[in-house]
Design an enzyme around this catalytic site. Sequence first.
Site, PDB file in Angstrom:
ATOM      1  N   TYR A 154       0.842  -1.209   0.000  1.00 37.64           N
ATOM      2  CA  TYR A 154       0.000   0.000   0.000  1.00 37.64           C
ATOM      3  C   TYR A 154       0.870   1.249   0.000  1.00 37.64           C
ATOM      4  O   TYR A 154       0.641   2.192  -0.752  1.00 37.64           O
ATOM      5  CB  TYR A 154      -0.924  -0.027   1.222  1.00 37.64           C
ATOM      6  N   LYS A 158       1.055   3.968  -2.942  1.00 35.78           N
ATOM      7  CA  LYS A 158       0.675   5.372  -2.744  1.00 35.78           C
ATOM      8  C   LYS A 158       1.864   6.308  -3.022  1.00 35.78           C
ATOM      9  O   LYS A 158       1.664   7.412  -3.540  1.00 35.78           O
ATOM     10  CB  LYS A 158       0.115   5.574  -1.328  1.00 35.78           C
TER      11      LYS A 158
HETATM   12  N1  LIG Z   1     -10.058   6.093   4.990  1.00 34.81           N
HETATM   13  C1  LIG Z   1      -8.825   6.516   5.245  1.00 34.81           C
HETATM   14  O1  LIG Z   1      -8.443   6.659   6.407  1.00 34.81           O
HETATM   15  C2  LIG Z   1      -7.887   6.854   4.102  1.00 34.81           C
HETATM   16  C3  LIG Z   1      -6.682   7.499   4.409  1.00 34.81           C
HETATM   17  C4  LIG Z   1      -5.814   7.839   3.377  1.00 34.81           C
HETATM   18  C5  LIG Z   1      -6.142   7.547   2.080  1.00 34.81           C
HETATM   19  N2  LIG Z   1      -7.316   6.904   1.786  1.00 34.81           N
HETATM   20  C6  LIG Z   1      -7.607   6.636   0.383  1.00 34.81           C
HETATM   21  O2  LIG Z   1      -8.801   7.288   0.032  1.00 34.81           O
HETATM   22  C7  LIG Z   1      -9.419   6.579  -1.050  1.00 34.81           C
HETATM   23  C8  LIG Z   1     -10.879   6.336  -0.698  1.00 34.81           C
HETATM   24  O3  LIG Z   1     -10.928   5.500   0.442  1.00 34.81           O
HETATM   25  P1  LIG Z   1     -12.172   5.503   1.439  1.00 34.81           P
HETATM   26  O4  LIG Z   1     -11.626   5.742   2.788  1.00 34.81           O
HETATM   27  O5  LIG Z   1     -13.265   6.351   0.931  1.00 34.81           O
HETATM   28  O6  LIG Z   1     -12.542   3.943   1.383  1.00 34.81           O
HETATM   29  P2  LIG Z   1     -13.900   3.197   1.046  1.00 34.81           P
HETATM   30  O7  LIG Z   1     -13.607   1.752   1.304  1.00 34.81           O
HETATM   31  O8  LIG Z   1     -15.065   3.831   1.684  1.00 34.81           O
HETATM   32  O9  LIG Z   1     -14.041   3.436  -0.536  1.00 34.81           O
HETATM   33  C9  LIG Z   1     -13.170   2.830  -1.442  1.00 34.81           C
HETATM   34  C10 LIG Z   1     -13.879   2.769  -2.780  1.00 34.81           C
HETATM   35  O10 LIG Z   1     -13.021   2.084  -3.698  1.00 34.81           O
HETATM   36  C11 LIG Z   1     -13.786   1.076  -4.333  1.00 34.81           C
HETATM   37  N3  LIG Z   1     -12.950   0.001  -4.807  1.00 34.81           N
HETATM   38  C12 LIG Z   1     -12.240  -0.913  -4.081  1.00 34.81           C
HETATM   39  N4  LIG Z   1     -11.638  -1.771  -4.912  1.00 34.81           N
HETATM   40  C13 LIG Z   1     -11.978  -1.393  -6.183  1.00 34.81           C
HETATM   41  C14 LIG Z   1     -11.662  -1.879  -7.472  1.00 34.81           C
HETATM   42  N5  LIG Z   1     -10.894  -2.964  -7.650  1.00 34.81           N
HETATM   43  N6  LIG Z   1     -12.172  -1.227  -8.537  1.00 34.81           N
HETATM   44  C15 LIG Z   1     -12.964  -0.149  -8.384  1.00 34.81           C
HETATM   45  N7  LIG Z   1     -13.295   0.363  -7.199  1.00 34.81           N
HETATM   46  C16 LIG Z   1     -12.805  -0.271  -6.104  1.00 34.81           C
HETATM   47  C17 LIG Z   1     -14.777   0.613  -3.270  1.00 34.81           C
HETATM   48  O11 LIG Z   1     -15.855  -0.097  -3.849  1.00 34.81           O
HETATM   49  C18 LIG Z   1     -15.178   1.966  -2.714  1.00 34.81           C
HETATM   50  O12 LIG Z   1     -16.126   2.593  -3.562  1.00 34.81           O
HETATM   51  C19 LIG Z   1      -8.590   5.299  -1.255  1.00 34.81           C
HETATM   52  O13 LIG Z   1      -7.702   5.484  -2.320  1.00 34.81           O
HETATM   53  C20 LIG Z   1      -7.827   5.170   0.061  1.00 34.81           C
HETATM   54  O14 LIG Z   1      -6.620   4.472  -0.100  1.00 34.81           O
HETATM   55  C21 LIG Z   1      -8.200   6.542   2.761  1.00 34.81           C
END
Ligand SMILES: NC(=O)c1ccc[n+]([C@@H]2O[C@H](COP(=O)([O-])OP(=O)(O)OC[C@H]3O[C@@H](n4cnc5c(N)ncnc54)[C@H](O)[C@@H]3O)[C@@H](O)[C@H]2O)c1
Length: 250
Positions: A154, A158
Site C-alpha cells: 500500500y 501510494k
Molecule cells: N479512509 C482513510 O483513512 C484513508 C486514508 C488515506 C487515504 N485513503 C484513500 O482514500 C481513497 C478512498 O478510500 P475511502 O476511505 O473512501 O474507502 P472506502 O472503502 O469507503 O471506498 C473505497 C472505494 O473504492 C472502491 N474500490 C475498491 N476496490 C476497487 C476496485 N478494484 N475497482 C474499483 N473500485 C474499487 C470501493 O468499492 C469503494 O467505492 C482510497 O484510495 C484510500 O486508499 C483513505
Amino acid sequence: MNTFAGRSVLVTGASSGLGAAAVRRFAAAGGLVHAASRDQEKLAEVAASCADLPGEVRFGPLDVTSAADCRAAVATTVDAYGRLDVLVNNAGRHDFRVTTDVTEEQWDADIALNLSGAFHLSQAAIPHLLETGGNIVNVASVAGVMGEAYSAAYTAAKHGIVGLTKALAIEYLDTPLRVNCICPGGMDTPQAQTISVPDSADWELIMRVAAKRGLMDADSVAAVITFLASDEASSIHGSIQMVDLGHLAG
Ligand SMILES: NC(=O)c1ccc[n+]([C@@H]2O[C@H](COP(=O)([O-])OP(=O)(O)OC[C@H]3O[C@@H](n4cnc5c(N)ncnc54)[C@H](O)[C@@H]3O)[C@@H](O)[C@H]2O)c1
C-alpha cells in the site's frame, strides 16, 4: 466560482467514503458525474442521494485492476456526456499485513488496485482531458509520503501515485492539462472501519501514523478534491496536497 456546470467528471471508487462524498460535491456544483465502482447497488444509492442536486449523476461498473475496465469507464463517461473534464482516481484499499506473510498474489493485487488502475485510467482519459483543458486529481494518502508499518505494498503504491502525479505534471507541462494529488490522513469511512490487522501486529507501530486530531469527515476531504479540480485552482499543477489535520506538519 467553484462550478462544474456542463463539465463531465469521472470518479472511481465512488460507491462509498471519499468517492461518494466527491460525487455529491461535484453534483452540488452542477457537474455531470459518472460514478464508477464495483458495487452497483451502493452506486445507485449514491446517485439517488444526489437527485435533488443541480448536477447529473450516472453510474456504472469498474474494477480498476482491469485495464480494459479502466478504458471502458472513460469511454462510457465520454459517450454519456460528450466530453471529459475531470478524472478523480480515488479507488483504493488498505489492509495491514506482515511483510513476510504477503503472498505474490496479494502484492500484485495491492499494486494493481492502488497504483496501476490510476495509470490505466489516466492513460485513457488524457486525450479527452487535453481536448477540454481538464485535469486529474489523484488520491494518495499520508502513506504516499511516509512509511506505514505492515503496509509495504500500500505504501509503495501510494508513493507511486505521488510519483505518477509528478511524472504526468512534467510530461504535460506544455499543455493545459493539470494533474494534482491529495494525501489524506485518517478518514471516517468504510475503509477505516473494515481495515484488517494481523494478530501479531505491534499497535505502537500502527499508531505512529494515527492523527492526534482524530478521523476526518470524508466530505471535508472531498472539498479539497473539488477545489483542485476547479478553475479556482488553475495555478495548481503537479501539487501534492496534504489533507491530514497537521499530522505531517513536523
Ligand atoms: N479512509 C482513510 O483513512 C484513508 C486514508 C488515506 C487515504 N485513503 C484513500 O482514500 C481513497 C478512498 O478510500 P475511502 O476511505 O473512501 O474507502 P472506502 O472503502 O469507503 O471506498 C473505497 C472505494 O473504492 C472502491 N474500490 C475498491 N476496490 C476497487 C476496485 N478494484 N475497482 C474499483 N473500485 C474499487 C470501493 O468499492 C469503494 O467505492 C482510497 O484510495 C484510500 O486508499 C483513505
